[in-house]
Scaffold this motif. Structure first.
Motif, PDB file in Angstrom:
ATOM      1  N   GLY A   1      -5.797  85.993 -81.347  1.00 54.50           N
ATOM      2  CA  GLY A   1      -5.148  84.599 -81.152  1.00 54.50           C
ATOM      3  C   GLY A   1      -5.868  83.627 -80.243  1.00 54.50           C
ATOM      4  N   LYS A   2      -5.636  82.350 -80.724  1.00 55.48           N
ATOM      5  CA  LYS A   2      -6.335  81.165 -79.890  1.00 55.48           C
ATOM      6  C   LYS A   2      -5.507  80.601 -78.780  1.00 55.48           C
ATOM      7  CE  LYS A   2      -6.954  76.307 -80.432  1.00 55.48           C
ATOM      8  NZ  LYS A   2      -6.533  75.079 -81.365  1.00 55.48           N
ATOM      9  N   GLY A   3      -5.677  80.946 -77.721  1.00 60.20           N
ATOM     10  CA  GLY A   3      -4.847  80.571 -76.497  1.00 60.20           C
ATOM     11  C   GLY A   3      -5.188  79.387 -75.761  1.00 60.20           C
TER      12      GLY A   3
ATOM     13  N   SER B   1      -2.201  82.626 -80.041  1.00 56.93           N
ATOM     14  CA  SER B   1      -2.233  83.751 -79.022  1.00 56.93           C
ATOM     15  C   SER B   1      -0.803  84.245 -78.391  1.00 56.93           C
ATOM     16  CB  SER B   1      -2.821  83.311 -77.693  1.00 56.93           C
ATOM     17  OG  SER B   1      -1.984  82.271 -76.882  1.00 56.93           O
TER      18      SER B   1
ATOM     19  N   VAL C   1       0.126  86.985 -81.281  1.00 55.00           N
ATOM     20  CA  VAL C   1      -0.051  88.035 -81.130  1.00 55.00           C
ATOM     21  C   VAL C   1       0.396  88.651 -80.027  1.00 55.00           C
ATOM     22  CG1 VAL C   1      -2.358  89.234 -80.205  1.00 55.00           C
ATOM     23  CG2 VAL C   1      -2.450  87.364 -81.907  1.00 55.00           C
TER      24      VAL C   1
ATOM     25  N   VAL D   1      -6.572  88.139 -77.118  1.00 49.96           N
ATOM     26  CA  VAL D   1      -6.434  86.526 -77.049  1.00 49.96           C
ATOM     27  C   VAL D   1      -7.433  86.000 -76.127  1.00 49.96           C
ATOM     28  CG1 VAL D   1      -3.821  86.820 -77.527  1.00 49.96           C
ATOM     29  CG2 VAL D   1      -4.612  86.969 -75.213  1.00 49.96           C
TER      30      VAL D   1
ATOM     31  N   ASP E   1      -6.426  86.897 -87.565  1.00 49.10           N
ATOM     32  CA  ASP E   1      -6.484  85.927 -86.522  1.00 49.10           C
ATOM     33  C   ASP E   1      -5.510  84.825 -86.765  1.00 49.10           C
ATOM     34  OD1 ASP E   1      -7.807  83.081 -86.805  1.00 49.10           O
ATOM     35  OD2 ASP E   1      -9.313  84.353 -88.001  1.00 49.10           O
TER      36      ASP E   1
END
Length: 484
Positions: free
Chosen positions: A248-250, A276, A279, A299, A356
Motif C-alpha cells: 500500500g501507498k502511504g 496503505s 493493507v 506499506v 497493490d
C-alpha cells in the motif's frame, strides 16, 4: 454512536423491545402468526393495507413502548442487497428516539445462509462515524439482540466482527489529519498491531538508505518527518506455504512537493495514504479471524513536502531494483513509493501474488468516477478473482489495459524511465505501466487505483461519507473465496 450486537437462543414474546421481522416483498405476513401474539397479528393485518409497501422497511406502533418493524426480502436476494437493507435500517432509525431492537432470525422464509448476519453486518458498517476531534459527540447507543435458530454461528460472528474492525481501522487511519498521522506516528501505531499476532518490522530512513530504497526516500526527503517501510506478516499456515502479498501507498500528506498542488482541495490529501490503510485494515482482519493463510502487508510511509532538501524535477534516482528513474514531476510520487516496496516484497517474501493499492491518479476518477477502482494486472486469473470478489461485496473493480506500446511514454532519455508521461493521455495506465517494471520475477500482480473509491463526499450504501474503507472487504473476499 455505537451499535451493540448480542445473541440469544430465545426471548419472551412479552418483551417490550422493538421487534424486527422479515417478510416477503409483497408483505404477506401469514408466516408471522407463530412469532407474534394474535392481537398484534390482527393489528398489523389491518395496518399493512394502509402502508406504502414499495418501501423495504415498514414500522408499526403496537404501543407507546413497542414497534413491530417488517423488513421485506426478495425471493432471490444477493448478499450485497441484504447488507444494503441493513444500512437502510440504520439510516431509518439512527435519529429515532428508540434504541433497542430484537431481531427474530427465524421469521425469514428466505433460507439464504447468514441472512441475518449479513443484514447486521451492513447495519454496522453504515453506523461508523469519526468523531474523535468533536467536543460534542453523539452518545446514542443502539442495542440489537438477535435470537432464533438462524443466527450466525460463533465462528461466523467472529468473522463479521473481524471484517468490521479491520474496515473501521482503515477508516480511522484515513480520517486522521496530517498533523496527527504523519509517518512517525503511523509507524508507531503499526507496531501496536503485534498484539493481534502479526509480526511487524519497521525500516526507518537509515535502514532504507542502506537497502538502496532511493525512490521511496526521495519522496519524503523534503519533510522533517521520517520515511518508513513497514512489513506485517500473518502466518496462518506452515512456513513452507508462500504468502499472499498486499502493498500500500502511504503518503500521509501530499502537497505535491516542489511540483506544488493548487490550494483548492489540498486538505483532502490527508487520504493519500488510503492504499496503505487498506493493507493495514486487511492484515488486522486476517489476524482477528485467524485466517488459514500466510499473508504479508507492506506499506511505504512518507510525507511529500516542499523544503530545502526536497526532491526536484529533473533529479535522477536509483531504485531498490537497480533501475534509474528521472523525476519529471514530484507530484507523481506514489509510484515512486510503490516501486521500491513492490520489488522488495517480491524479492524478500517470494509471494504467490501481489496486490497493490494506491490513490494513485486523478485520471482514474475521470475514467471511472466513484463506482469502480481501476484494475491493472499481468495475470488474467487474478483479475477475474478480483472482479468476482468485488461484485459480491459491491467494492467493484474495472480492468484497464496494460500494453508494451505504452512503455515509450515513460522511457527517459537520461535514465531508464521517467515518472510521468509528458506527451499526455493514459495517465492511469502509464502509472501502472511504470509499476509493472518493478515486478521482476513475473509474479502474478494486480494494481488497484482507488483514488475515486477511498473517500466519499456524499456517502455510499455502506458508509455515511468520508473514509469508505474500500478494499478491506474486497480483499477479504478474494482470500476467502480463492485461497483459504
Amino acid at each position: 454512536m455505537a451499535v451493540q450486537i448480542s445473541y440469544k437462543n430465545k426471548i419472551s414474546k412479552k418483551n417490550t423491545y422493538n421487534l424486527v421481522l422479515f417478510v416477503n416483498e409483497t408483505f404477506n405476513i401469514s408466516s408471522l402468526k407463530k412469532h407474534i401474539s394474535t392481537k398484534e397479528y390482527a393489528l398489523i393485518s389491518d395496518l399493512v393495507k394502509t402502508k406504502d409497501i414499495k418501501k423495504k422497511i415498514v414500522a408499526f406502533d403496537i404501543s407507546s413502548k413497542k414497534k413491530i418493524i417488517l423488513v421485506s426480502l426478495k425471493n432471490k436476494i444477493t448478499i450485497s442487497e441484504v447488507e444494503n437493507l441493513g444500512a437502510v435500517f440504520y439510516d431509518k432509525f439512527k435519529n429515532d428516539k428508540i434504541n433497542h431492537f430484537v431481531i427474530n432470525s427465524d421469521s425469514s422464509i428466505n433460507q439464504q445462509r447468514n441472512l441475518v448476519g449479513n443484514f447486521v453486518h451492513g447495519l454496522k458498517l453504515k453506523s461508523y462515524t469519526f468523531e474523535k476531534y468533536k467536543t460534542k459527540k453523539n452518545n446514542k447507543n443502539i442495542s440489537i439482540i438477535i435470537f432464533g435458530k438462524n443466527q450466525p454461528s460463533v465462528k461466523e460472528q467472529l468473522k463479521f466482527k473481524a471484517i468490521e474492525d479491520g474496515t473501521f481501522y482503515t477508516r480511522d487511519l484515513v480520517s486522521e489529519p496530517g498533523n496527527i498521522l504523519h509517518p512517525d506516528e503511523y509507524a508507531k501505531r503499526l507496531i501496536s498491531l503485534k498484539k493481534y499476532g502479526l509480526k511487524v518490522s519497521v525500516y526507518d530512513d537509515k535502514k532504507l538508505k542502506k537497502l538502496g530504497m532511493n525512490t521511496l526516500l526521495g519522496v519524503g526527503q523534503g519533510s522533517i518527518r521520517g520515511s518508513y517501510l513497514v512489513t506485517m506478516e500473518w502466518n496462518g499456515l506452515d512456513k513452507t506455504s508462500k504468502p499472499l502479498a498486499f502493498v500500500g501507498k502511504g503518503v500521509c500528506f501530499d502537497t505535491g512537493g516542489i511540483s506544488l498542488k493548487p490550494a483548492k482541495f489540498m486538505e483532502d490529501m490527508t487520504y493519500d495514504m488510503a492504499g496503505s490503510a487498506v493493507v493495514v485494515g486487511l492484515m488486522k482482519s486476517l489476524a482477528l479471524r485467524k485466517a488459514k493463510i500466510n499473508a504479508v502487508g507492506v506499506v511505504g510511509l512518507v510525507e511529500n513536502m516542499p523544503g530545502g532538501n526536497a526532491q526536484r524535477p529533473g533529479d535522477i534516482v536509483k531504485s531498490y531494483s537497480g533501475k534509474t528513474v528521472e523525476i519529471l514531476n514530484t507530484d507523481a510520487e506514489g509510484r515512486l513509493v510503490l516501486a521500491d516496496a513492490l520489488t522488495y516484497t517480491e524479492e524478500k517474501f517470494k509471494p504467490k501474488l501481489i496486490v497493490d493499492l494506491a490513490t494513485l491518479t486523478g485520471a482514474i476518477i475521470v475514467s471511472l468516477g466513484s463506482e469502480y477502482a481501476g484494475l491493472f494486472s499481468n495475470d488474467d486469473n487474478l483479475s477475474k478473482q478480483l472482479i468476482n470478489a468485488g461484485e459480491k461485496v459491491e467494492e467493484k473493480v474495472w480492468r484497464m489495459p496494460l500494453n508494451k506500446n505504452f512503455d515509450k511514454l515513460i522511457d527517459s532519455k537520461n535514465a531508464d524511465m521517467q515518472n510521468i508521461n509528458y506527451v499526455g493521455g493514459a495517465g492511469s495506465t502509464t502509472a501502472a505501466q511504470f509499476l509493472q517494471r518493478f515486478i521482476l520475477n513475473k509474479t502474478p500482480w494486480a494494481h488497484l487505483d482507488i483514488a475515486g473509491m477511498a473517500f466519499s463526499k456524499y456517502g455510499g450504501a455502506l458508509n455515511s461519507g468520508g473514509a469508505t474503507g474500500y478494499g478491506v472487504r474486497l480483499l477479504n473476499k478474494l482470500i476467502e473465496d480463492n485461497y483459504e
